[in-house]
Design a protein around this motif. Structure first.
Motif, mmCIF file in Angstrom:
data_model
loop_
_atom_site.group_PDB
_atom_site.id
_atom_site.type_symbol
_atom_site.label_atom_id
_atom_site.label_comp_id
_atom_site.label_asym_id
_atom_site.label_seq_id
_atom_site.Cartn_x
_atom_site.Cartn_y
_atom_site.Cartn_z
ATOM 1 N N PRO A 465 18.691 -28.262 25.432
ATOM 2 C CA PRO A 465 19.680 -28.055 26.511
ATOM 3 C C PRO A 465 20.920 -28.933 26.346
ATOM 4 N N GLY A 466 20.716 -30.175 25.899
ATOM 5 C CA GLY A 466 21.859 -31.062 25.707
ATOM 6 C C GLY A 466 22.770 -30.587 24.602
ATOM 7 N N ILE A 467 22.193 -30.148 23.481
ATOM 8 C CA ILE A 467 23.016 -29.659 22.374
ATOM 9 C C ILE A 467 23.779 -28.404 22.786
ATOM 10 N N VAL A 468 23.102 -27.507 23.530
ATOM 11 C CA VAL A 468 23.774 -26.287 23.996
ATOM 12 C C VAL A 468 24.926 -26.627 24.930
ATOM 13 N N ALA A 469 24.685 -27.563 25.867
ATOM 14 C CA ALA A 469 25.732 -27.948 26.810
ATOM 15 C C ALA A 469 26.900 -28.625 26.089
ATOM 16 N N LEU A 470 26.578 -29.511 25.137
ATOM 17 C CA LEU A 470 27.638 -30.174 24.378
ATOM 18 C C LEU A 470 28.425 -29.155 23.555
ATOM 19 N N GLY A 471 27.719 -28.194 22.954
ATOM 20 C CA GLY A 471 28.397 -27.168 22.183
ATOM 21 C C GLY A 471 29.323 -26.329 23.053
ATOM 22 N N LYS A 472 28.852 -25.979 24.261
ATOM 23 C CA LYS A 472 29.713 -25.213 25.166
ATOM 24 C C LYS A 472 30.929 -26.027 25.583
ATOM 25 N N LEU A 473 30.716 -27.307 25.877
ATOM 26 C CA LEU A 473 31.836 -28.162 26.288
ATOM 27 C C LEU A 473 32.881 -28.264 25.176
ATOM 28 N N MET A 474 32.419 -28.565 23.968
ATOM 29 C CA MET A 474 33.359 -28.706 22.855
ATOM 30 C C MET A 474 33.988 -27.359 22.498
ATOM 31 N N GLY A 475 33.176 -26.299 22.536
ATOM 32 C CA GLY A 475 33.712 -24.987 22.194
ATOM 33 C C GLY A 475 34.798 -24.539 23.155
ATOM 34 N N LYS A 476 34.531 -24.646 24.465
ATOM 35 C CA LYS A 476 35.535 -24.232 25.446
ATOM 36 C C LYS A 476 36.749 -25.136 25.419
ATOM 37 N N SER A 477 36.520 -26.446 25.233
ATOM 38 C CA SER A 477 37.650 -27.369 25.190
ATOM 39 C C SER A 477 38.572 -27.049 24.025
ATOM 40 N N PHE A 478 37.993 -26.929 22.832
ATOM 41 C CA PHE A 478 38.822 -26.745 21.643
ATOM 42 C C PHE A 478 39.290 -25.310 21.465
ATOM 43 N N GLN A 479 38.573 -24.354 22.045
ATOM 44 C CA GLN A 479 39.060 -22.977 21.991
ATOM 45 C C GLN A 479 40.394 -22.865 22.708
ATOM 46 N N GLY A 480 40.482 -23.500 23.872
ATOM 47 C CA GLY A 480 41.760 -23.521 24.577
ATOM 48 C C GLY A 480 42.767 -24.454 23.936
ATOM 49 N N GLN A 481 42.277 -25.591 23.409
ATOM 50 C CA GLN A 481 43.190 -26.561 22.833
ATOM 51 C C GLN A 481 43.836 -26.058 21.550
ATOM 52 N N VAL A 482 43.125 -25.227 20.790
ATOM 53 C CA VAL A 482 43.719 -24.638 19.588
ATOM 54 C C VAL A 482 44.927 -23.791 19.965
ATOM 55 N N LEU A 483 44.784 -22.984 21.017
ATOM 56 C CA LEU A 483 45.902 -22.156 21.459
ATOM 57 C C LEU A 483 47.062 -23.018 21.956
ATOM 58 N N ILE A 484 46.742 -24.064 22.723
ATOM 59 C CA ILE A 484 47.790 -24.949 23.233
ATOM 60 C C ILE A 484 48.483 -25.670 22.081
ATOM 61 N N ALA A 485 47.709 -26.174 21.122
ATOM 62 C CA ALA A 485 48.297 -26.877 19.981
ATOM 63 C C ALA A 485 49.183 -25.951 19.165
ATOM 64 N N PHE A 486 48.762 -24.709 18.996
ATOM 65 C CA PHE A 486 49.581 -23.758 18.239
ATOM 66 C C PHE A 486 50.893 -23.473 18.965
ATOM 67 N N ILE A 487 50.833 -23.299 20.283
ATOM 68 C CA ILE A 487 52.064 -23.061 21.056
ATOM 69 C C ILE A 487 52.967 -24.284 20.989
ATOM 70 N N ASN A 488 52.387 -25.485 21.117
ATOM 71 C CA ASN A 488 53.184 -26.713 21.014
ATOM 72 C C ASN A 488 53.877 -26.810 19.649
ATOM 73 N N ALA A 489 53.136 -26.489 18.583
ATOM 74 C CA ALA A 489 53.715 -26.567 17.241
ATOM 75 C C ALA A 489 54.844 -25.560 17.071
ATOM 76 N N CYS A 490 54.660 -24.346 17.569
ATOM 77 C CA CYS A 490 55.716 -23.341 17.439
ATOM 78 C C CYS A 490 56.950 -23.722 18.257
ATOM 79 N N LEU A 491 56.745 -24.230 19.483
ATOM 80 C CA LEU A 491 57.883 -24.668 20.299
ATOM 81 C C LEU A 491 58.602 -25.845 19.638
ATOM 82 N N THR A 492 57.829 -26.768 19.060
ATOM 83 C CA THR A 492 58.443 -27.901 18.362
ATOM 84 C C THR A 492 59.221 -27.436 17.141
#
Length: 631
Positions: A465-492
């Protein structure tokens, strides 16, 4: 009440008693087990992360790709109103999404990677040719020197400017500014030319030298085989003796060992044997073929640099740069060649070449202004640097620490460029691993779940359960962060193009990477951008201020629009705690500690220590106690 009802009541009471006894006895047992299990499990997890830190990129990309593809497949399946256990549909959707992601990576790579590599090589070449004194003088000239120059002399139309220019030329200082700027101009043009032409030229020359088998074998026997023989000489000599003993008679072997060229003949046979061993190992042969290709590329490029073709191509490149006023190239190609020949002879020879050129072809007003402004800005900047008491501490440390800082910066940039060159290979490996895992996704799930039926069931129930929860946390965090980082890079990238900052692709990549670092990422990425805006030809504090404003606007867009809508409030920590976590994580895990430290810390703090829920990711079950069971 009949007998059956009595029996039923007795069974229910006994069942309740057993349930109450189980809860009463199991609660302390769970406490006794979990107080040491959780710290041990997560301690082992952190140790494994530290040991496997060299494989973070491939592992992290594989995990992120699997998480994103499975999420998209789930959305498509629900939209089609089909069951997730439809394995055929699941496989088809997985392959379609995987193909689209590969196409997106290919398109982005074709657009971003070539200019990124060219700019990185150009910047690296310039930094290697520069020294701390040159960097310091450029900073002084483009900051304090420019500010003082504008306040004292104004624009070229100002009478103060015209008077100072005439005094500068009357004093015989014509050529001093160009002498100060020439090393940077020469280094920048050669670096940009080589970074633009190296890749295509090397590929062409490499293809011309590729002859089936023979060059590779000759290179291996002359270069790699002696190295391998030297590293394991005892092993290869013993193998050779065993081979000779099995194929030749003892007297022939003794006679062979007494010949004058015995060792050379033996070593040649051993090298041939090593080549045979390499051909029998496809993996090793592929690695050596890649090394041979790089060696041939370097040799071909060195040969090209000393050929007349190099000078012809460089002349075309120079004339293109000279025609564009935005490139800040003040002299034509013939004059540049004259100055390049005179510069190594010293300042008197250089200024004499300038004056001789003025007699035959007087310089334009723009060139005279460039020479005057370059000399005066540096003079004013150095005057302030030597007399201002506000920079005493900086001045004392600049001489000692400046070369070390520059050397460290060049080393980091060289390492980073090497990582960029390897990124396509690592992304390709991650894609390959991800597609294999996704094709066998249901088998992987059932195989992992099968651990629960073994002796490791208790550990599995605690860890899974801990590994699944950690995987979901990291997956959702970085799934959104990849999109944000890409938009930031393009705007920059867009902002730097509008402002006129050089090396915009390299700087946009820095923004993309540092967007994953909370709190301090914007500072870490903003500092090199401002530094380039000052140091580049035509740079100034005003350009750096424009960069700061642009970064501030992009950061506001991220904090007020992108992050709340894309990521939401998955987990937040106090900024002071975030900085402490980043310092500790960076010490042990380097750059990956800065990227992964906060999500892992959020999980450890909120789930492992506090048992606090994370909406949409972890919802702890309420603890059952004996008081909740009816008597």
């Amino acid at each position: 009440m009949n007998e059956s009802e009595k029996l039923t009541d007795n069974d229910n009471s006994h069942s309740l008693d057993r349930t109450s006894n189980i809860h009463a006895s199991s609660t302390p047992l769970l406490v006794e087990q979990t107080w040491w299990q959780r710290p041990l499990i997560w301690g082992v997890f952190l140790v494994l992360l530290f040991v496997l830190r060299e494989f973070f990129l491939i592992g992290f990309l594989t995990f992120l790709l699997c998480f994103m593809i499975r999420g998209v497949v789930g959305v498509l399946t629900r939209a089609m109103r089909r069951q997730r256990d439809d394995h055929r549909l699941d496989l088809i959707l997985t392959l379609v999404v995987f193909f689209l992601i590969c196409a997106a990576f290919f398109g982005l790579g074709r657009f971003f990677v070539p200019p990124l590599i060219r700019e990185g090589k150009s910047l690296l070449a310039q930094l290697k040719d520069a020294n701390a004194e040159q960097v310091q003088n450029t900073l002084l000239a483009n900051t304090v020197g420019k500010w003082k120059f504008d306040s004292l002399y104004g624009t070229p139309d100002d009478s103060r400017y015209q008077t100072a220019l005439r005094e500068f030329q009357t004093a015989g200082r014509h050529g001093n500014g160009l002498y100060q700027e020439f090393p940077k101009l020469h280094s920048r043009l050669e670096a940009e030319f080589e970074s633009n032409y190296e890749q295509t030229q090397v590929l062409q020359l490499r293809s011309d030298t590729t002859v089936a088998g023979t060059p590779l074998k000759q290179w291996f026997l002359e270069t790699k085989a002696p190295e391998l023989f030297h590293d394991k000489s005892d092993y290869y000599i013993s193998r050779w003796r065993a081979k000779q003993a099995s194929t030749q008679k003892p007297d022939e072997l003794v006679k062979l060992s007494q010949s004058p060229d015995f060792e050379s003949r033996r070593d040649e046979q051993i090298r041939q044997r090593i080549w045979t061993d390499v051909n029998a190992d496809p993996v090793l042969l592929a690695q050596l073929t890649d090394q041979w290709g790089r060696a041939m590329s370097i040799q071909a490029w060195d040969n090209f640099r000393s050929s007349p073709q190099y000078k012809t191509q460089f002349k075309k490149f120079y004339e293109t740069q000279f025609a564009d006023a935005a490139n800040h190239v003040p002299v034509d190609y013939a004059y540049f060649q004259t100055l390049a020949a005179a510069y190594p002879k010293g300042k008197p020879a250089f200024t004499a070449a300038v004056q001789q050129h003025d007699k035959t072809k007087p310089e334009s007003a723009a060139h005279q202004q460039f020479d005057f402004e370059s000399a005066k800005k540096l003079e004013l900047g150095q005057q302030w640097w030597g007399t201002s008491h506000t920079v005493d501490w900086v001045r004392d440390h600049a001489a000692a620490d400046g070369p070390k800082v520059l050397e460290a910066g060049v080393q980091r940039l060289d390492e980073g460029l090497g990582q960029v060159v390897r990124i396509p290979i690592q992304v390709g490996t991650a894609l390959l691993l991800a597609v294999f895992m996704l094709i066998e996704w249901h088998g992987v799930k059932s195989g992992v779940a099968g651990i629960r039926n073994t002796r490791l069931r208790r550990v599995f129930d605690e860890v899974a359960p801990g590994i699944v929860a950690l995987g979901k946390l990291m997956g959702k965090s970085f799934q959104g962060q990849v999109l944000i980082a890409f938009i930031n890079a393009c705007l920059t990238l867009l902002a730097l193009w509008l402002i006129g900052v050089e090396y915009k692709f390299v700087l946009a990549l820095l923004v993309f990477v540092f967007s994953f670092i909370p709190v301090v990422g914007v500072i870490l990425s903003g500092f090199p951008i401002c530094l380039i805006a000052i140091l580049q030809p035509g740079g100034s504090l005003w350009m750096a201020m424009q960069v700061i404003v642009a970064i501030g606007i992009i950061h506001l867009i991220e904090g007020m629009i992108l992050s709340p809508r894309i990521i939401g409030k998955i987990g937040h920590l106090h900024p002071v705690l975030v900085i402490v976590i980043l310092l500790v994580a960076e010490h042990f895990f380097g750059m990956w500690g800065l990227i992964l430290g906060v999500p892992v810390a959020i999980y450890l703090i909120r789930v492992v220590l506090l048992h606090s829920p994370i909406p949409g990711i972890y919802e702890p079950e309420p603890e059952n106690t004996s008081a909740e069971v009816a008597p």
